[in-house]
Scaffold this motif. Sequence first.
Motif, PDB file in Angstrom:
ATOM      1  N   ASN A  87      49.169  21.688  28.409  1.00 22.51           N
ATOM      2  CA  ASN A  87      50.582  21.814  28.743  1.00 22.51           C
ATOM      3  C   ASN A  87      51.037  23.273  28.797  1.00 22.51           C
ATOM      4  OD1 ASN A  87      52.357  19.184  28.921  1.00 22.51           O
ATOM      5  ND2 ASN A  87      50.778  18.734  27.397  1.00 22.51           N
ATOM      6  N   SER A  88      50.303  24.174  28.148  1.00 26.67           N
ATOM      7  CA  SER A  88      50.677  25.592  28.100  1.00 26.67           C
ATOM      8  C   SER A  88      49.887  26.451  29.086  1.00 26.67           C
ATOM      9  CB  SER A  88      50.442  26.145  26.683  1.00 26.67           C
ATOM     10  OG  SER A  88      51.143  25.416  25.712  1.00 26.67           O
ATOM     11  N   MET A  89      48.868  25.895  29.710  1.00 28.54           N
ATOM     12  CA  MET A  89      47.899  26.710  30.425  1.00 28.54           C
ATOM     13  C   MET A  89      48.483  27.474  31.606  1.00 28.54           C
ATOM     14  SD  MET A  89      43.995  25.577  31.281  1.00 28.54           S
ATOM     15  CE  MET A  89      43.870  24.842  29.656  1.00 28.54           C
ATOM     16  N   TYR A  90      49.388  26.835  32.349  1.00 25.17           N
ATOM     17  CA  TYR A  90      49.989  27.539  33.484  1.00 25.17           C
ATOM     18  C   TYR A  90      50.674  28.811  32.995  1.00 25.17           C
ATOM     19  CZ  TYR A  90      52.363  28.171  37.982  1.00 25.17           C
ATOM     20  OH  TYR A  90      52.803  28.662  39.202  1.00 25.17           O
ATOM     21  N   LYS A  91      51.411  28.703  31.885  1.00 26.14           N
ATOM     22  CA  LYS A  91      52.112  29.860  31.332  1.00 26.14           C
ATOM     23  C   LYS A  91      51.124  30.920  30.863  1.00 26.14           C
ATOM     24  CE  LYS A  91      55.691  29.037  28.835  1.00 26.14           C
ATOM     25  NZ  LYS A  91      56.564  28.611  27.694  1.00 26.14           N
ATOM     26  N   TRP A  92      50.005  30.494  30.284  1.00 27.81           N
ATOM     27  CA  TRP A  92      49.013  31.466  29.820  1.00 27.81           C
ATOM     28  C   TRP A  92      48.434  32.257  30.993  1.00 27.81           C
ATOM     29  CZ3 TRP A  92      45.959  27.802  25.995  1.00 27.81           C
ATOM     30  CH2 TRP A  92      46.754  27.583  24.866  1.00 27.81           C
ATOM     31  N   TYR A  93      48.165  31.582  32.102  1.00 28.40           N
ATOM     32  CA  TYR A  93      47.679  32.306  33.284  1.00 28.40           C
ATOM     33  C   TYR A  93      48.778  33.193  33.856  1.00 28.40           C
ATOM     34  CZ  TYR A  93      43.076  30.200  33.576  1.00 28.40           C
ATOM     35  OH  TYR A  93      41.773  29.860  33.314  1.00 28.40           O
ATOM     36  N   GLN A  94      49.992  32.697  33.848  1.00 30.51           N
ATOM     37  CA  GLN A  94      51.123  33.452  34.375  1.00 30.51           C
ATOM     38  C   GLN A  94      51.369  34.731  33.575  1.00 30.51           C
ATOM     39  OE1 GLN A  94      55.017  31.440  34.144  1.00 30.51           O
ATOM     40  NE2 GLN A  94      55.206  31.817  36.335  1.00 30.51           N
ATOM     41  N   ASN A  95      51.157  34.677  32.265  1.00 30.49           N
ATOM     42  CA  ASN A  95      51.434  35.817  31.394  1.00 30.49           C
ATOM     43  C   ASN A  95      50.281  36.811  31.294  1.00 30.49           C
ATOM     44  OD1 ASN A  95      53.952  34.763  30.855  1.00 30.49           O
ATOM     45  ND2 ASN A  95      53.353  33.811  28.918  1.00 30.49           N
ATOM     46  N   SER A  96      49.155  36.500  31.902  1.00 32.05           N
ATOM     47  CA  SER A  96      48.011  37.419  31.848  1.00 32.05           C
ATOM     48  C   SER A  96      48.268  38.644  32.716  1.00 32.05           C
ATOM     49  CB  SER A  96      46.739  36.711  32.317  1.00 32.05           C
ATOM     50  OG  SER A  96      46.824  36.389  33.701  1.00 32.05           O
ATOM     51  N   ARG A  97      47.657  39.756  32.342  1.00 35.44           N
ATOM     52  CA  ARG A  97      47.798  40.968  33.150  1.00 35.44           C
ATOM     53  C   ARG A  97      46.950  40.878  34.418  1.00 35.44           C
ATOM     54  NH1 ARG A  97      49.584  45.736  31.104  1.00 35.44           N
ATOM     55  NH2 ARG A  97      49.303  46.370  33.286  1.00 35.44           N
ATOM     56  N   ILE A  98      45.741  40.344  34.276  1.00 37.77           N
ATOM     57  CA  ILE A  98      44.829  40.172  35.412  1.00 37.77           C
ATOM     58  C   ILE A  98      44.074  38.861  35.213  1.00 37.77           C
ATOM     59  CG2 ILE A  98      42.895  41.099  36.744  1.00 37.77           C
ATOM     60  CD1 ILE A  98      43.487  43.847  35.559  1.00 37.77           C
ATOM     61  N   CYS A  99      43.868  38.147  36.286  1.00 40.42           N
ATOM     62  CA  CYS A  99      42.992  36.974  36.264  1.00 40.42           C
ATOM     63  C   CYS A  99      41.725  37.314  37.036  1.00 40.42           C
ATOM     64  CB  CYS A  99      43.684  35.763  36.897  1.00 40.42           C
ATOM     65  SG  CYS A  99      42.615  34.310  37.053  1.00 40.42           S
ATOM     66  N   TYR A 100      40.579  37.214  36.361  1.00 37.63           N
ATOM     67  CA  TYR A 100      39.294  37.397  37.025  1.00 37.63           C
ATOM     68  C   TYR A 100      38.836  36.037  37.556  1.00 37.63           C
ATOM     69  CZ  TYR A 100      38.961  41.713  34.182  1.00 37.63           C
ATOM     70  OH  TYR A 100      39.177  42.925  33.573  1.00 37.63           O
ATOM     71  N   ALA A 101      38.770  35.895  38.856  1.00 36.72           N
ATOM     72  CA  ALA A 101      38.262  34.663  39.460  1.00 36.72           C
ATOM     73  C   ALA A 101      36.780  34.856  39.752  1.00 36.72           C
ATOM     74  CB  ALA A 101      39.025  34.331  40.737  1.00 36.72           C
ATOM     75  N   TYR A 102      35.950  34.183  38.973  1.00 39.74           N
ATOM     76  CA  TYR A 102      34.499  34.377  39.044  1.00 39.74           C
ATOM     77  C   TYR A 102      33.878  33.265  39.875  1.00 39.74           C
ATOM     78  CZ  TYR A 102      29.644  34.760  37.436  1.00 39.74           C
ATOM     79  OH  TYR A 102      28.275  34.873  37.386  1.00 39.74           O
ATOM     80  N   LEU A 103      33.334  33.627  41.035  1.00 42.57           N
ATOM     81  CA  LEU A 103      32.712  32.673  41.951  1.00 42.57           C
ATOM     82  C   LEU A 103      31.199  32.705  41.728  1.00 42.57           C
ATOM     83  CD1 LEU A 103      35.575  32.997  43.072  1.00 42.57           C
ATOM     84  CD2 LEU A 103      34.611  32.953  45.384  1.00 42.57           C
ATOM     85  N   ALA A 104      30.718  31.810  40.890  1.00 40.97           N
ATOM     86  CA  ALA A 104      29.326  31.845  40.448  1.00 40.97           C
ATOM     87  C   ALA A 104      28.337  31.511  41.554  1.00 40.97           C
ATOM     88  CB  ALA A 104      29.131  30.883  39.281  1.00 40.97           C
ATOM     89  N   ASP A 105      28.821  30.917  42.638  1.00 40.63           N
ATOM     90  CA  ASP A 105      27.919  30.526  43.726  1.00 40.63           C
ATOM     91  C   ASP A 105      28.111  31.386  44.973  1.00 40.63           C
ATOM     92  OD1 ASP A 105      30.447  29.591  44.242  1.00 40.63           O
ATOM     93  OD2 ASP A 105      29.865  27.514  44.618  1.00 40.63           O
ATOM     94  N   PHE A 106      28.769  32.514  44.828  1.00 40.76           N
ATOM     95  CA  PHE A 106      28.944  33.425  45.970  1.00 40.76           C
ATOM     96  C   PHE A 106      28.207  34.722  45.685  1.00 40.76           C
ATOM     97  CE2 PHE A 106      31.239  36.853  48.212  1.00 40.76           C
ATOM     98  CZ  PHE A 106      31.057  36.420  49.521  1.00 40.76           C
ATOM     99  N   GLU A 107      27.233  35.037  46.542  1.00 39.44           N
ATOM    100  CA  GLU A 107      26.462  36.268  46.389  1.00 39.44           C
ATOM    101  C   GLU A 107      26.989  37.319  47.345  1.00 39.44           C
ATOM    102  OE1 GLU A 107      22.285  35.695  46.657  1.00 39.44           O
ATOM    103  OE2 GLU A 107      22.251  34.006  45.256  1.00 39.44           O
ATOM    104  N   GLU A 108      27.270  38.492  46.780  1.00 42.79           N
ATOM    105  CA  GLU A 108      27.759  39.578  47.621  1.00 42.79           C
ATOM    106  C   GLU A 108      26.605  40.164  48.433  1.00 42.79           C
ATOM    107  OE1 GLU A 108      25.939  41.675  44.251  1.00 42.79           O
ATOM    108  OE2 GLU A 108      27.052  39.831  44.540  1.00 42.79           O
ATOM    109  N   SER A 109      26.951  40.866  49.481  1.00 48.50           N
ATOM    110  CA  SER A 109      25.956  41.594  50.268  1.00 48.50           C
ATOM    111  C   SER A 109      26.638  42.839  50.796  1.00 48.50           C
ATOM    112  CB  SER A 109      25.446  40.722  51.436  1.00 48.50           C
ATOM    113  OG  SER A 109      26.471  40.541  52.388  1.00 48.50           O
ATOM    114  N   SER A 110      25.946  43.570  51.607  1.00 42.49           N
ATOM    115  CA  SER A 110      26.546  44.768  52.174  1.00 42.49           C
ATOM    116  C   SER A 110      27.641  44.417  53.178  1.00 42.49           C
ATOM    117  CB  SER A 110      25.473  45.618  52.868  1.00 42.49           C
ATOM    118  OG  SER A 110      24.819  44.855  53.873  1.00 42.49           O
ATOM    119  N   ALA A 111      27.647  43.185  53.629  1.00 43.41           N
ATOM    120  CA  ALA A 111      28.663  42.751  54.588  1.00 43.41           C
ATOM    121  C   ALA A 111      29.964  42.439  53.873  1.00 43.41           C
ATOM    122  CB  ALA A 111      28.172  41.515  55.346  1.00 43.41           C
ATOM    123  N   SER A 112      31.068  42.440  54.607  1.00 41.84           N
ATOM    124  CA  SER A 112      32.374  42.165  54.027  1.00 41.84           C
ATOM    125  C   SER A 112      32.571  40.666  53.862  1.00 41.84           C
ATOM    126  CB  SER A 112      33.471  42.729  54.932  1.00 41.84           C
ATOM    127  OG  SER A 112      33.499  42.022  56.168  1.00 41.84           O
TER     128      SER A 112
END
Length: 295
Positions: A87-112
Amino acid sequence: MRLLNTSTIQVEEFLSNEIPEYVILSHTWEEEEITLQDIQAGALNKKGYTKIKTCCSKAANDGFLYCWIDTCCIDKTSSSELSEAINSMYKWYQNSRICYAYLADFEESSASVIENYRSFTESRWWTRGWTLQELLAPNVVEFYSVNWTEIGTKLSLHEQITEITGIDEGVLCGADPSRRNVAVRMSWAARRNTSRIEDQAYCLMGLFRVSMPLLYGEGNRAFIRLQEEIMRVREDYTLFAWSPTIVPGYSDPHISKGLLAYSPSDFIDSRDRWTLRDLSRFVAGCFISFHSTPS
């Protein structure tokens, strides 16, 4: 509220009026996630510890002493604490300074990201019910690949995110989601899934600014209760602007009894399909039908 100390990787507790600045993690659960009990016992040999350690290191490098991670900052063995946390989670995300969204199945490359757009859109992160509020609630969302290489932010990638999610660019650029009608907000969740059917409703409570007790085992009744709570706090007839969804394996659509939808998927076409005139006729017809039914 419990927070992880980014230097010691130990959990500390804070009263609501003493919470320090913190960053917050948005991710999809994988095998062997670290729990609160694991942290307290020092049992850190699970696969999920690498993610926690790297997130804390990233937060510390960004100048933050604390971070919040759902896997180990909530005591999920306590039903009352779990209910309060959800019940509090939306507020906890809202009050954070930064949210790190970690995409565990996305591999970066030299491409954009634009050149890797298909791989970016296919990440499991975009399909989960809980990550919707984790995208919308924080002011700043930074996206990271499997190796913690920064991909971009909610602001810099707003065009791509709109195409993936259907969320309009205004909201992604800072507009209050509550200024969008109920049907539009429901449509954002229509293609998302949760491991437990009740969480289809519980993960949307913050987005609609409602609270209700958690009753795991009630099935789709949770989504009915969510809609009832929405009606109590907001007069918005777009709540009825849905169409039954055909469920694979069934010959007929899953049809809810009455005016309320069966699941968020029933709103899949609501963002574009219903004009104000259509909705007015629909609601008028429902009320005429209701009042003409013999008692």
